[in-house]
Write an enzyme that holds these catalytic residues in place. Structure first.
Site, PDB file in Angstrom:
ATOM      1  N   SER A 280      15.045   2.104  35.553  1.00  0.00           N
ATOM      2  CA  SER A 280      15.187   2.053  34.099  1.00  0.00           C
ATOM      3  C   SER A 280      14.088   2.824  33.373  1.00  0.00           C
ATOM      4  O   SER A 280      14.263   3.191  32.210  1.00  0.00           O
ATOM      5  CB  SER A 280      15.202   0.601  33.624  1.00  0.00           C
TER       6      SER A 280
ATOM      7  N   ASP B 203       8.741  -7.474  26.710  1.00  0.00           N
ATOM      8  CA  ASP B 203       8.905  -6.309  27.578  1.00  0.00           C
ATOM      9  C   ASP B 203       7.615  -5.499  27.532  1.00  0.00           C
ATOM     10  O   ASP B 203       7.346  -4.773  26.573  1.00  0.00           O
ATOM     11  CB  ASP B 203      10.087  -5.452  27.129  1.00  0.00           C
TER      12      ASP B 203
ATOM     13  N   HIS C  23       8.646  -1.285  29.819  1.00  0.00           N
ATOM     14  CA  HIS C  23       9.254  -0.088  29.238  1.00  0.00           C
ATOM     15  C   HIS C  23       8.453   0.359  28.019  1.00  0.00           C
ATOM     16  O   HIS C  23       7.477  -0.299  27.634  1.00  0.00           O
ATOM     17  CB  HIS C  23      10.721  -0.376  28.887  1.00  0.00           C
TER      18      HIS C  23
END
Length: 426
Positions: free
Chosen positions: A154, A402, A405
């Site tokens: 990702s 998160d 990312h």
């Protein structure tokens, strides 16, 4: 009547005339010497000394900027692009979350309500080098009729969004393919006949994954360490440029296979299997990948990107970890976690082991070591702004952070500055 000047002038006057003539002659010689000396020293007066030139700031014409940058950019072999500092960048990113339609919801931090914007105004500055900004128009011109692919997990998907956002300031591409889950996708820039793909292959080797979009697993990953994932190997020879990466997924609970037989596992307490550790699997898998590349006779450019660290504090993804910092870290302020150091060390070792073999076979394989520069950006993650205005309905809501990312725009955009330099000088 012809005059005889000697007879006409008295003797005293003759003597004065001789003296006057000598004086005029001497004055003429002196003036001539002065004129020559003045001409010799005029150049430094009109043109600043080198010391002065270094401090003079000027804006070169836009038409000349690309040519001058190309001549002045240090060669990659002479400059460590991956050791440096984050410096203030008042001009900010070249795109915004409103101007770019390619940002996925989880990375669109500003739309999701992140109130601070300081993380947008920094640029990566390698020490001893001049790293120009990514030039979208020039990149597209260089990549006419070419194909790119970012292969990995990702983070690669996060990265391709950044690249598309920057290129879309010149031309917006058209999506021409996506898989069922939109994890593998491809875009086309019609004016330049350039295709850019993201290929989802989080392990780079064959894997069966039992996990939902939020990372919740119902069973261990079934990982074949001796078989490369055909998702990318089937397309490999058709691609001109690739950025290949993996890393963090190897920390997940997994069962390992070789020759279609179980050889052990990582973190599988419910199974009576030998604990081999994620480092065992990571080294095995990367060795397969590197040997495949080094012996492939591929004629394009392949960048192996190192894994990126997360910045969870006071916990991890599934245990309440957060990332609340608002500014980049200075060197030494944050440390690479032990698991990330193990991953990074294996990456560097396995890459080094095949560099000679790749060179012998004419394979252009380069290291894109974004790990150290990413470590210094704990401020660049979505954090609680992974979701749209997370506390709008409930101030006491339990929110997933998160810290892995990257916000877009954000620090990951600087990776493209480095890539541009590596491509220009490849």
């Amino acid at each position: 009547m012809k005059l005889n000047w000697k007879l006409w002038l008295p003797q005293r006057h003759k003597s004065m005339l001789v003296k006057f003539a000598v004086a005029v002659l001497l004055m003429g010689l002196a003036f001539r010497l002065l004129l020559v000396r003045s001409t010799d020293i005029s150049s430094p007066v009109e043109t600043p000394f080198p010391e002065t030139q270094k401090t003079v700031a000027f804006e070169p014409p836009a038409s000349l900027e690309a040519e001058e940058n190309e001549e002045q950019i240090p060669r990659t072999e002479k400059c460590d692009l991956f050791t440096g500092d984050w410096l203030p960048n008042p001009s900010g990113p070249i795109y915004t979350n409103k101007s770019c339609p390619f940002i996925e919801g989880h990375q669109n931090c500003m739309r999701n309500g992140r109130p601070d914007t300081g993380y947008l105004y920094w640029r990566w500055n390698p020490r001893g080098c001049d790293l120009p900004r990514f030039d979208s128009e020039r990149f597209l011109e260089m990549m006419r009729n070419k194909s790119w692919a970012l292969i990995g997990d990702s983070i690669s998907r996060n990265h391709v969004q950044s690249l598309l956002c920057m290129l879309s300031t010149v031309e917006k591409p058209t999506e021409v393919y996506h898989d069922k889950e939109y994890k593998s996708r491809r875009w086309h820039f019609p004016t330049y006949n350039l295709t850019i793909s993201v290929i989802f292959s989080p392990f780079l080797v064959k894997a069966t994954i039992f996990e939902d979009y939020n990372g919740v697993s119902t069973s261990e990953v079934q990982l074949h360490l001796d078989k490369l994932d055909k998702q990318w190997t089937n397309l490999y020879q058709k691609l001109d440029y690739m950025i290949i990466s993996t890393g963090k997924w190897f920390l997940k609970s997994s069962v390992y296979y070789e020759n279609n037989e179980v050889v052990g596992c990582h973190y599988c307490p419910k199974r009576k299997l030998k604990e081999l550790g994620f480092d065992f699997a990571y080294r095995k898998a990367l060795r397969q990948v590197m040997n495949f590349i080094a012996t492939s006779n591929h004629k394009g450019l392949i960048l192996f990107r190192t894994s990126t660290p997360d910045h969870f504090e006071n916990g991890e993804w599934s245990s309440g970890g957060t990332c609340k910092r608002k500014v980049p870290a200075k060197e030494g302020e944050v440390q690479l976690k032990s698991v990330h150091k193990i991953l990074h060390d294996i990456e560097l070792e396995e890459f080094k082991n095949v560099t000679e073999k790749a060179s012998t076979n004419g394979v252009n394989l380069k290291l894109l070591d974004v790990n150290p520069l990413s470590l210094l950006r704990p401020d660049g993650h979505p954090g609680i702004y992974r979701e749209y205005h997370p506390f709008a309905r409930d101030r006491n809501a339990k929110v997933q952070n998160d810290c892995l990312h990257w916000c877009l725009p954000g620090p990951i955009d600087s990776w493209n500055d480095v890539i541009m330099e590596m491509v220009v000088n490849s």
